[in-house]
Design a protein around this motif. Structure first.
Motif, mmCIF file in Angstrom:
data_model
loop_
_atom_site.group_PDB
_atom_site.id
_atom_site.type_symbol
_atom_site.label_atom_id
_atom_site.label_comp_id
_atom_site.label_asym_id
_atom_site.label_seq_id
_atom_site.Cartn_x
_atom_site.Cartn_y
_atom_site.Cartn_z
ATOM 1 N N GLY A 1 -25.142 12.286 -25.597
ATOM 2 C CA GLY A 1 -24.309 11.680 -26.635
ATOM 3 C C GLY A 1 -24.463 12.459 -27.928
ATOM 4 N N ARG A 2 -23.674 12.069 -28.922
ATOM 5 C CA ARG A 2 -23.759 12.789 -30.204
ATOM 6 C C ARG A 2 -23.311 11.906 -31.343
ATOM 7 N NH1 ARG A 2 -18.553 12.228 -31.712
ATOM 8 N NH2 ARG A 2 -16.993 13.408 -30.580
ATOM 9 N N PHE A 3 -23.799 12.250 -32.539
ATOM 10 C CA PHE A 3 -23.265 11.684 -33.770
ATOM 11 C C PHE A 3 -22.691 12.879 -34.519
ATOM 12 C CE2 PHE A 3 -24.092 10.386 -38.314
ATOM 13 C CZ PHE A 3 -23.033 9.508 -38.371
ATOM 14 N N ALA A 4 -21.453 12.751 -34.984
ATOM 15 C CA ALA A 4 -20.750 13.926 -35.502
ATOM 16 C C ALA A 4 -20.221 13.677 -36.914
ATOM 17 C CB ALA A 4 -19.604 14.292 -34.556
ATOM 18 N N PRO A 5 -21.116 13.599 -37.905
ATOM 19 C CA PRO A 5 -20.639 13.318 -39.269
ATOM 20 C C PRO A 5 -19.961 14.527 -39.915
ATOM 21 C CG PRO A 5 -23.002 13.761 -39.287
ATOM 22 C CD PRO A 5 -22.569 13.782 -37.845
ATOM 23 N N SER A 6 -19.047 14.237 -40.818
ATOM 24 C CA SER A 6 -18.472 15.284 -41.659
ATOM 25 C C SER A 6 -19.290 15.280 -42.948
ATOM 26 C CB SER A 6 -17.010 14.967 -41.974
ATOM 27 O OG SER A 6 -16.327 14.709 -40.768
ATOM 28 N N PRO A 7 -19.891 16.411 -43.320
ATOM 29 C CA PRO A 7 -20.743 16.416 -44.528
ATOM 30 C C PRO A 7 -19.913 16.482 -45.801
ATOM 31 C CG PRO A 7 -20.783 18.563 -43.487
ATOM 32 C CD PRO A 7 -19.891 17.708 -42.633
ATOM 33 N N PHE B 1 -22.576 18.633 -37.209
ATOM 34 C CA PHE B 1 -21.918 18.597 -38.515
ATOM 35 C C PHE B 1 -20.502 19.131 -38.375
ATOM 36 C CE2 PHE B 1 -26.343 18.531 -40.120
ATOM 37 C CZ PHE B 1 -26.232 17.378 -40.889
ATOM 38 N N GLU B 2 -19.533 18.296 -38.675
ATOM 39 C CA GLU B 2 -18.129 18.689 -38.561
ATOM 40 C C GLU B 2 -17.674 19.135 -39.953
ATOM 41 O OE1 GLU B 2 -16.040 15.776 -36.093
ATOM 42 O OE2 GLU B 2 -17.072 16.782 -34.447
ATOM 43 N N ASP B 3 -17.865 20.407 -40.193
ATOM 44 C CA ASP B 3 -17.719 20.942 -41.556
ATOM 45 C C ASP B 3 -16.680 22.053 -41.639
ATOM 46 O OD1 ASP B 3 -19.107 22.763 -40.036
ATOM 47 O OD2 ASP B 3 -20.610 23.236 -41.557
ATOM 48 N N ALA C 1 -8.415 22.936 -36.463
ATOM 49 C CA ALA C 1 -8.190 21.494 -36.505
ATOM 50 C C ALA C 1 -9.332 20.735 -35.830
ATOM 51 C CB ALA C 1 -6.876 21.170 -35.812
ATOM 52 N N TYR C 2 -9.594 19.587 -36.372
ATOM 53 C CA TYR C 2 -10.630 18.700 -35.831
ATOM 54 C C TYR C 2 -10.446 18.469 -34.333
ATOM 55 C CZ TYR C 2 -12.115 14.097 -34.348
ATOM 56 O OH TYR C 2 -12.591 13.065 -33.590
ATOM 57 N N HIS C 3 -9.213 18.187 -33.897
ATOM 58 C CA HIS C 3 -8.995 17.837 -32.484
ATOM 59 C C HIS C 3 -9.415 18.964 -31.556
ATOM 60 C CE1 HIS C 3 -7.095 14.174 -33.556
ATOM 61 N NE2 HIS C 3 -6.136 14.778 -34.224
ATOM 62 N N ALA D 1 -11.620 21.445 -32.282
ATOM 63 C CA ALA D 1 -13.059 21.693 -32.386
ATOM 64 C C ALA D 1 -13.860 20.625 -31.647
ATOM 65 C CB ALA D 1 -13.453 21.739 -33.860
ATOM 66 N N VAL D 2 -13.443 19.386 -31.778
ATOM 67 C CA VAL D 2 -14.214 18.287 -31.181
ATOM 68 C C VAL D 2 -14.208 18.405 -29.646
ATOM 69 C CG1 VAL D 2 -12.459 16.464 -30.935
ATOM 70 C CG2 VAL D 2 -14.681 15.874 -31.712
ATOM 71 N N VAL D 3 -13.073 18.788 -29.113
ATOM 72 C CA VAL D 3 -12.917 18.910 -27.664
ATOM 73 C C VAL D 3 -13.738 20.105 -27.140
ATOM 74 C CG1 VAL D 3 -11.150 19.750 -26.072
ATOM 75 C CG2 VAL D 3 -10.736 17.693 -27.403
ATOM 76 N N LEU E 1 -19.491 8.108 -28.504
ATOM 77 C CA LEU E 1 -19.420 6.827 -29.208
ATOM 78 C C LEU E 1 -19.080 7.147 -30.650
ATOM 79 C CD1 LEU E 1 -21.698 3.736 -28.919
ATOM 80 C CD2 LEU E 1 -20.979 4.594 -31.156
ATOM 81 N N ARG E 2 -17.978 6.582 -31.161
ATOM 82 C CA ARG E 2 -17.530 6.899 -32.512
ATOM 83 C C ARG E 2 -16.691 5.744 -33.050
ATOM 84 N NH1 ARG E 2 -13.257 11.651 -30.713
ATOM 85 N NH2 ARG E 2 -11.771 10.281 -29.687
ATOM 86 N N GLY E 3 -16.247 5.902 -34.284
ATOM 87 C CA GLY E 3 -15.534 4.818 -34.951
ATOM 88 C C GLY E 3 -14.146 4.577 -34.382
ATOM 89 N N ASP F 1 -11.458 4.251 -35.795
ATOM 90 C CA ASP F 1 -10.360 4.986 -36.441
ATOM 91 C C ASP F 1 -9.897 6.184 -35.608
ATOM 92 O OD1 ASP F 1 -12.969 5.910 -37.075
ATOM 93 O OD2 ASP F 1 -12.206 7.140 -38.704
ATOM 94 N N LEU F 2 -10.720 6.639 -34.672
ATOM 95 C CA LEU F 2 -10.338 7.813 -33.875
ATOM 96 C C LEU F 2 -9.725 7.455 -32.530
ATOM 97 C CD1 LEU F 2 -13.346 9.933 -35.004
ATOM 98 C CD2 LEU F 2 -10.943 10.453 -35.420
ATOM 99 N N TRP F 3 -9.641 6.150 -32.250
ATOM 100 C CA TRP F 3 -9.136 5.719 -30.938
ATOM 101 C C TRP F 3 -7.716 6.230 -30.664
ATOM 102 C CZ3 TRP F 3 -9.180 4.753 -26.176
ATOM 103 C CH2 TRP F 3 -8.280 3.896 -25.546
HETATM 104 N N1 GLU Z 1 -16.351 13.863 -37.863
HETATM 105 C C1 GLU Z 1 -15.711 12.624 -37.560
HETATM 106 C C2 GLU Z 1 -16.007 11.642 -38.661
HETATM 107 O O1 GLU Z 1 -16.932 11.853 -39.438
HETATM 108 C C3 GLU Z 1 -16.155 12.029 -36.249
HETATM 109 C C4 GLU Z 1 -15.552 12.754 -35.095
HETATM 110 C C5 GLU Z 1 -15.915 12.230 -33.715
HETATM 111 O O2 GLU Z 1 -16.898 11.492 -33.583
HETATM 112 O O3 GLU Z 1 -15.231 12.613 -32.766
HETATM 113 O O4 GLU Z 1 -15.318 10.646 -38.756
#
Ligand code: GLU
Length: 301
Positions: A11-17, A47-49, A182-184, A186-188, A200-202, A204-206
């Motif tokens: 799993g991962r946590f992927a914050p944007s700094p 880190f999604e930077d 783009a985020y989409h 990079a995330v993939v 597992l994420r918020g 808002d990304l569903w």
């Molecule tokens: N970087 C995104 C954010 O901070 C999360 C992306 C993801 O978990 O897929 O909202």
């Protein structure tokens, strides 16, 4: 606590700094960690930077300190801005075209077409598909989205969301005209490169998940299991936002708040019965129980 990966969960946590973590980010971070660790899986911090204009250099270290203070650890740290060649290579494997349309041109084309926008986001009408309009301008790179219905499944809520991306989204920008990937995309690419099995994420990304599933399909990458968790809201029911004045976790820490109390507050906000102070190991069985309940009631698919 180092993940042995005995169940193969990654799993991962992927914050944007882009700012300081607030309680809402902390709750998602906690849940992502609990989900990875509950069955001895690996857990990554990414880190999604890529959007360098929004990055705050101090946010990396503050995020690490906030997570450590909460008692959350990780086995590997990944920084997207150091992996640009991966995104470039992935984009090169897709059918793309340069797009030099301005926002205004796109908006005008949408208004002129019969299919005026009906959803939240305007559908890119393919204005540059056949021929780039303004060859002197810097071009974005768009993915010619295949015409097909794409479905995403959420393992936590049992929801399935199917979208006809051509009609509902339009050709996706993979690289902006300022060179930012783009985020989409990079995330993939990153989830697959790290062997992430569970995202597992918020919440808002569903609604963006079908476009990520479509990219996985086109790139021949596996689709992980998705678990979208509700966003934490403030007193007035508003979504907490880094730029919206939600108190940073670091401010609570500096004011002498204890991590055990903050964890309890986060757990209570999910309706979990916990004492006033709680450790991460006390929370693990609560997530296991929650997840068992979810898996138990899942209807056949
Ligand atoms: N970087 C995104 C954010 O901070 C999360 C992306 C993801 O978990 O897929 O909202």
């Amino acid at each position: 606590m180092t993940g042995s990966g005995e169940t193969g969960v990654v799993g991962r946590f992927a914050p944007s700094p882009t700012g300081a973590m607030h309680l809402g980010n902390a709750r998602t971070a906690l849940l992502a960690w609990l989900h990875s660790r509950a069955r001895g899986g690996r857990h990554l911090l990414r880190f999604e930077d890529l959007d360098t204009g929004r990055v705050r250099p101090w946010a990396y270290d503050l995020t690490r300190r906030d997570l450590e203070w909460l008692g959350l650890d990780w086995d590997e740290e990944i920084t997207q801005s150091r992996r640009l060649e991966l995104y470039r290579d992935a984009a090169a494997r897709l059918e793309t075209y340069p797009c030099t349309c301005t926002r205004r041109e796109i908006r005008d084309a949408i208004h002129a077409s019969a299919g005026a926008p009906h959803g939240e986001e305007p559908v890119y009408p393919g204005t540059c598909r056949e021929a780039p309009r303004n060859p002197d301008r810097p071009a974005a790179l768009r993915w010619r989205i295949p015409a097909a219905q794409v479905c995403a499944h959420d393992a936590l809520s049992g929801r399935t969301l199917c979208q006809d991306l051509c009609a509902e989204v339009g050709d996706l920008v993979l690289r902006r005209n300022d060179g930012v990937y783009a985020y989409h995309l990079a995330v993939v690419v990153d989830d697959a490169a790290s062997g992430v099995t569970d995202v597992l994420r918020g919440e808002d990304l569903w609604t963006a998940t079908p476009r990520q599933v479509a990219l996985q399909g086109a790139l021949g990458l596996p689709t992980p299991r998705y678990l979208h968790v509700p966003l934490m809201t403030g007193y007035r029911g508003e979504r907490l936002a880094k730029r919206g004045g939600a108190p940073p976790l670091s401010a609570l820490r500096e004011a002498g708040e204890s991590a055990a109390r903050i964890r309890a507050e986060l757990a209570r906000s999910l309706g979990w019965p916990v004492p006033d102070e709680v450790s991460v190991s006390e929370l693990l069985p609560l997530w296991v129980a929650e997840w068992a309940r979810v898996e138990g009631v899942r209807p056949c698919r």
